[in-house]
Design a protein around this motif. Structure first.
Motif, PDB file in Angstrom:
ATOM      1  N   TYR A 322       1.102  -1.172  -0.076  1.00 53.95           N
ATOM      2  CA  TYR A 322      -0.004   0.068  -0.174  1.00 53.95           C
ATOM      3  C   TYR A 322       0.811   1.136   0.009  1.00 53.95           C
ATOM      4  O   TYR A 322       0.712   2.380  -0.911  1.00 53.95           O
ATOM      5  CB  TYR A 322      -0.843  -0.069   1.177  1.00 53.95           C
ATOM      6  CG  TYR A 322      -1.733   1.434   1.457  1.00 53.95           C
ATOM      7  CD1 TYR A 322      -2.748   1.498   0.669  1.00 53.95           C
ATOM      8  CD2 TYR A 322      -1.271   2.164   2.183  1.00 53.95           C
ATOM      9  CE1 TYR A 322      -3.518   2.860   0.712  1.00 53.95           C
ATOM     10  CE2 TYR A 322      -2.036   3.340   2.668  1.00 53.95           C
ATOM     11  CZ  TYR A 322      -3.127   3.692   1.653  1.00 53.95           C
ATOM     12  OH  TYR A 322      -3.733   4.925   1.787  1.00 53.95           O
ATOM     13  N   MET A 323       1.738   1.242   0.644  1.00 55.31           N
ATOM     14  CA  MET A 323       2.777   2.376   0.653  1.00 55.31           C
ATOM     15  C   MET A 323       3.410   2.782  -0.422  1.00 55.31           C
ATOM     16  O   MET A 323       3.686   3.676  -1.006  1.00 55.31           O
ATOM     17  CB  MET A 323       3.899   2.261   1.940  1.00 55.31           C
ATOM     18  CG  MET A 323       3.051   2.312   3.532  1.00 55.31           C
ATOM     19  SD  MET A 323       2.230   3.778   3.925  1.00 55.31           S
ATOM     20  CE  MET A 323       3.524   4.766   3.830  1.00 55.31           C
ATOM     21  N   ILE A 324       3.970   1.629  -1.044  1.00 55.96           N
ATOM     22  CA  ILE A 324       4.664   1.407  -2.368  1.00 55.96           C
ATOM     23  C   ILE A 324       3.628   2.373  -3.469  1.00 55.96           C
ATOM     24  O   ILE A 324       4.133   3.115  -4.252  1.00 55.96           O
ATOM     25  CB  ILE A 324       5.262   0.317  -2.668  1.00 55.96           C
ATOM     26  CG1 ILE A 324       6.408   0.021  -1.868  1.00 55.96           C
ATOM     27  CG2 ILE A 324       5.515   0.174  -4.330  1.00 55.96           C
ATOM     28  CD1 ILE A 324       6.789  -1.467  -2.025  1.00 55.96           C
ATOM     29  N   ASP A 325       2.601   1.633  -3.315  1.00 54.97           N
ATOM     30  CA  ASP A 325       1.446   2.297  -4.307  1.00 54.97           C
ATOM     31  C   ASP A 325       1.447   3.640  -4.292  1.00 54.97           C
ATOM     32  O   ASP A 325       1.310   4.371  -5.070  1.00 54.97           O
ATOM     33  CB  ASP A 325      -0.030   1.593  -4.190  1.00 54.97           C
ATOM     34  CG  ASP A 325      -0.159   0.599  -5.021  1.00 54.97           C
ATOM     35  OD1 ASP A 325       0.545   0.541  -6.282  1.00 54.97           O
ATOM     36  OD2 ASP A 325      -1.124  -0.393  -5.154  1.00 54.97           O
ATOM     37  N   ARG A 326       1.225   4.282  -2.903  1.00 55.70           N
ATOM     38  CA  ARG A 326       0.792   5.589  -2.677  1.00 55.70           C
ATOM     39  C   ARG A 326       2.121   6.432  -2.991  1.00 55.70           C
ATOM     40  O   ARG A 326       1.974   7.512  -3.871  1.00 55.70           O
ATOM     41  CB  ARG A 326       0.770   5.515  -1.120  1.00 55.70           C
ATOM     42  CG  ARG A 326      -0.007   7.254  -0.566  1.00 55.70           C
ATOM     43  CD  ARG A 326      -0.168   7.070   0.656  1.00 55.70           C
ATOM     44  NE  ARG A 326      -0.668   8.433   1.130  1.00 55.70           N
ATOM     45  CZ  ARG A 326      -1.072   8.706   2.414  1.00 55.70           C
ATOM     46  NH1 ARG A 326      -1.135   7.869   3.211  1.00 55.70           N
ATOM     47  NH2 ARG A 326      -1.369  10.127   2.510  1.00 55.70           N
ATOM     48  N   ARG A 327       3.330   6.034  -2.780  1.00 53.95           N
ATOM     49  CA  ARG A 327       4.460   6.638  -3.216  1.00 53.95           C
ATOM     50  C   ARG A 327       4.603   6.825  -4.850  1.00 53.95           C
ATOM     51  O   ARG A 327       4.849   8.016  -5.209  1.00 53.95           O
ATOM     52  CB  ARG A 327       5.808   6.218  -2.518  1.00 53.95           C
ATOM     53  CG  ARG A 327       7.135   6.770  -2.808  1.00 53.95           C
ATOM     54  CD  ARG A 327       8.059   6.222  -2.061  1.00 53.95           C
ATOM     55  NE  ARG A 327       8.693   5.195  -2.715  1.00 53.95           N
ATOM     56  CZ  ARG A 327       8.596   3.944  -2.075  1.00 53.95           C
ATOM     57  NH1 ARG A 327       7.990   3.747  -1.155  1.00 53.95           N
ATOM     58  NH2 ARG A 327       9.149   3.038  -3.024  1.00 53.95           N
TER      59      ARG A 327
END
Length: 697
Positions: A322-327
């Motif tokens: 999720y954090m990778i997608d957001r970044r």
């Protein structure tokens, strides 16, 4: 001795070239001399630290060639580890009966604490390490190194051709091409060395196995046979110490094998280290992390599985995805905004205009890439200074400022060629050798020289390119020896002097008149444009320069033009009038202060025939019979050569009417022959006729 002094001493030893011999002596000392336990502990600890440093350097380097000394480091580390094995074997077998501490704290720690004092566990652990190191890491790294070396060597010709293509197309400079060729050669040498160095690592692993069994058998034999120990006691002491010794050696060996495997398996190029590449390429794919999290979560809900561990790991992976997608979405929006800003700030492509049409260089010098050091001041080149000297000398002699010489490299030329252009047209070119010197035959020498025979580019004299060591010998034989920079400067000076009339135009004429106006304003005001247009003045000055007459005395030239310009505006007539006014300086340039002027004259009948023909057919000379012209030319050439051999400047003295035509007639075919009119000779000079060219001569 403090730490600073120790570091300075080590730096001094390394800089003096004693580092490698001292290292070899140290390794031999460990093999031959018995070491106390403390030194053995120190060397074992250093061996582990050294292997760890190598591994970390390999992980953080960006390109394998940054650690080009790695194959040599592998050899040194392997030799040091084998020497430590020999030293440790000696102390284990000699002092092992006294207890574990007799062989050093490091071996004792690995034999008791790491494997719990159980030699059976130690044998298993050691065997696993050997299998991992020998069968998996070392064997795989050796195969990859072998294939990498073969592919690198096979790719060398293609890479060299690509570099040559980029160089010929102008995409890279000669320095960049040289750097790329060095990288290609270094890459091939590195992977070839790695192929061989991998054999050292593999041999080290084999040696570790053999040393283990030799130490166990030798320890049991010494303990039972020499020290009266029971088989069980000897096995407990010597086997534990031997396994501890083996583990101490196998851990650095495994670290070094891993470093070697990372080097040969890493893809060449890139601007990231191993950690950055793994993070960017393995853990930046959110889809892969989401799927993995789903699988781990499904396994975590199965009864009987360690549910907490699986669910925690699945949650961590889902959160990371999720954090990778957001970044990535934030970065994509920033990049989109940047592209829009760039599109708004980039100006529209301007329509072509006259500013895009580059004028040709008035004077150009093009050099091949091997001659660039001659014109580069940073590399000690003196040619630029000499060209400035040539311009200054010619400007003073001719009477106007010679334009700047534009120098550039030309990859289309041969590496040792140069080319001189005027108005974009090639006027001369030649090949020179920057590492040699040119010995020119001035006409009479007393021997021959070994070298590259050629012709002097400026005057066409016989010459030889020789080594600098032959310079003194060549000068004793009568040769004139000059360096390559002087050859180019002399050639340039000769061409500029021969074509000086092409360098003179309206701007130069206006500059001369502007300078004259500072001291004689009324003269310039009456001359241009009242008496003569500027174009006629330019043509007269070009005529003088073409006949090698200096225009330094611009005041006399302007006064003569102002006087005769009211009578005629014919440039040829005005040129003849100016020559008469400059007669004293013309004759002085030829014979200096000598009162007597040796000359060649034409037979009176021949001169009358030329006069009549020119009146009838015009100054083109079409009325002259070809046979007569050829015979006259041959006679003039013979007379001029005779005067030159006698050390005199050849001068042809004729009437003022035929002088312009005769000057054009001999200008390019008889070099050095000056054609003067009778009325150009000053009254205080005497004439001595040395030969007369007649119709039947």
């Amino acid at each position: 001795m403090d730490l600073t002094r120790i570091l300075n001493t080590l730096k001094m030893i390394s800089g003096s070239g004693l580092g490698a011999p001292l290292l070899i002596i140290m390794i031999l000392s460990m093999v031959v001399l018995p070491l106390p336990p403390f030194l053995l502990d120190l060397f074992f600890t250093f061996n582990i630290a050294f292997s760890l440093i190598i591994l970390l350097v390999v992980i953080y380097m960006l390109n394998p060639l940054e650690f080009s000394v790695f194959p040599t480091v592998i050899l040194v580390a392997t030799l040091m580890r084998l020497a430590l094995n020999v030293a440790s074997t000696r102390i284990v077998l000699l002092e092992g009966h006294q207890g574990g501490a007799a062989a050093g704290k490091v071996i004792e720690a690995f034999g008791s604490f790491v494997i719990g004092g159980n030699f059976a566990v130690g044998l298993v652990v050691f065997s696993i390490l050997v299998v991992i190191n020998f069968v998996v890491v070392t064997k795989g790294a050796g195969r990859v190194a072998e294939v990498g070396a073969r592919f690198t060597l096979d790719a060398m010709p293609g890479k060299q051709m690509a570099i040559d293509a980029d160089l010929n197309s102008g995409l890279i400079t000669q320095d960049q091409a040289r750097e790329r060729r060095s990288e290609v050669a270094a890459e091939a040498d590195f992977y070839g060395s790695m192929d061989g160095a991998s054999k050292f690592v593999r041999g080290d692993a084999v040696a570790g196995i053999i040393i283990l069994f030799v130490n166990i058998i030798g320890g049991l034999a010494i303990g039972v046979g020499q020290h009266g120990m029971s088989f069980a006691e000897a096995g407990e002491i010597y086997v534990l110490l031997t396994i501890g010794d083996g583990l101490v050696a196998q851990i650095p060996s495994l670290l070094l094998s891993s470093a070697s495997a990372i080097v040969v398996t890493r893809v060449k190029g890139g601007t990231e280290d191993i950690g950055q590449q793994v993070s960017a390429q393995l853990f930046e794919n959110s889809k892969a992390l989401y799927i993995t999290a789903g699988v781990m979560g499904a396994l975590g809900v199965i009864p009987g599985m360690p549910n907490l561990v699986f669910i925690l790991l699945a949650g961590s992976m889902a959160g990371s995805a999720y954090m990778i997608d957001r970044r990535q979405k934030v970065l994509a929006s920033i990049e989109t905004k940047r592209e829009l800003d760039v599109r708004q700030t980039v100006p529209e492509v301007k329509e072509l205009g006259w500013d895009d049409v580059m004028p040709v260089d008035i004077i150009g010098l093009e050099v091949g890439y091997r001659l660039i050091p001659l014109v580069d001041k940073n590399q000690g080149g003196q040619l630029m200074t000499r060209i400035k000297g040539v311009r200054k000398k010619l400007s003073q002699e001719l009477g106007f400022l010679v334009p700047t010489v534009h120098i550039r490299d030309n990859l289309d030329l041969s590496p040792t060629m140069y080319r001189i252009t005027l108005m974009g047209v090639t006027m001369g070119e030649a090949e020179i050798f920057p590492e040699l010197e040119l010995a020119i035959n001035p006409g009479q020498v007393f021997g021959s020289l070994k070298g590259r025979e050629c012709r002097d580019p400026a005057f066409g004299l016989e010459a030889v390119w020789i080594d600098a060591g032959q310079k003194d010998h060549a000068q004793t034989l009568g040769y004139t020896v000059v360096d390559p920079g002087t050859v180019i400067a002399t050639h340039l000076s000769h061409l500029l002097q021969s074509n000086s009339h092409e360098l003179f135009g309206y701007e130069e004429a206006q500059q001369l008149l502007d300078n004259l106006a500072k001291v004689a304003p009324k003269l310039v005001e009456d001359l241009v444009p009242k008496t003569l247009p500027l174009g006629v003045v330019v043509k007269v000055l070009q005529n003088l320069l073409q006949e090698h007459v200096s225009i330094r005395d611009i005041r006399t030239i302007a006064e003569t033009l102002a006087e005769f310009g009211v009578k005629s505006q014919d440039p040829d007539i005005l040129t003849s009038a100016v020559r008469v006014a400059l007669g004293r300086s013309i004759v002085h340039e030829i014979s200096g202060i000598q009162q007597e002027l040796p000359v060649i004259t034409l037979d009176s009948e021949l001169e009358r025939l030329l006069h009549k023909s020119l009146q009838t057919a015009g100054e083109g000379g079409v009325g002259i019979e070809p046979g007569l012209a050829e015979q006259m030319h041959r006679s003039l050439e013979e007379s001029a050569q005779k005067m030159e051999m006698e050390g005199q400047v050849p001068v042809l003295l004729v009437s003022s009417f035929v002088r312009p035509w005769l000057a054009r007639f001999v200008r390019h075919s008889i070099s050095g022959l000056h054609v003067l009119a009778y009325n150009e000779i000053p009254e205080d000079r005497q004439i001595r006729v040395v030969s007369t060219v007649g119709q039947r001569a």
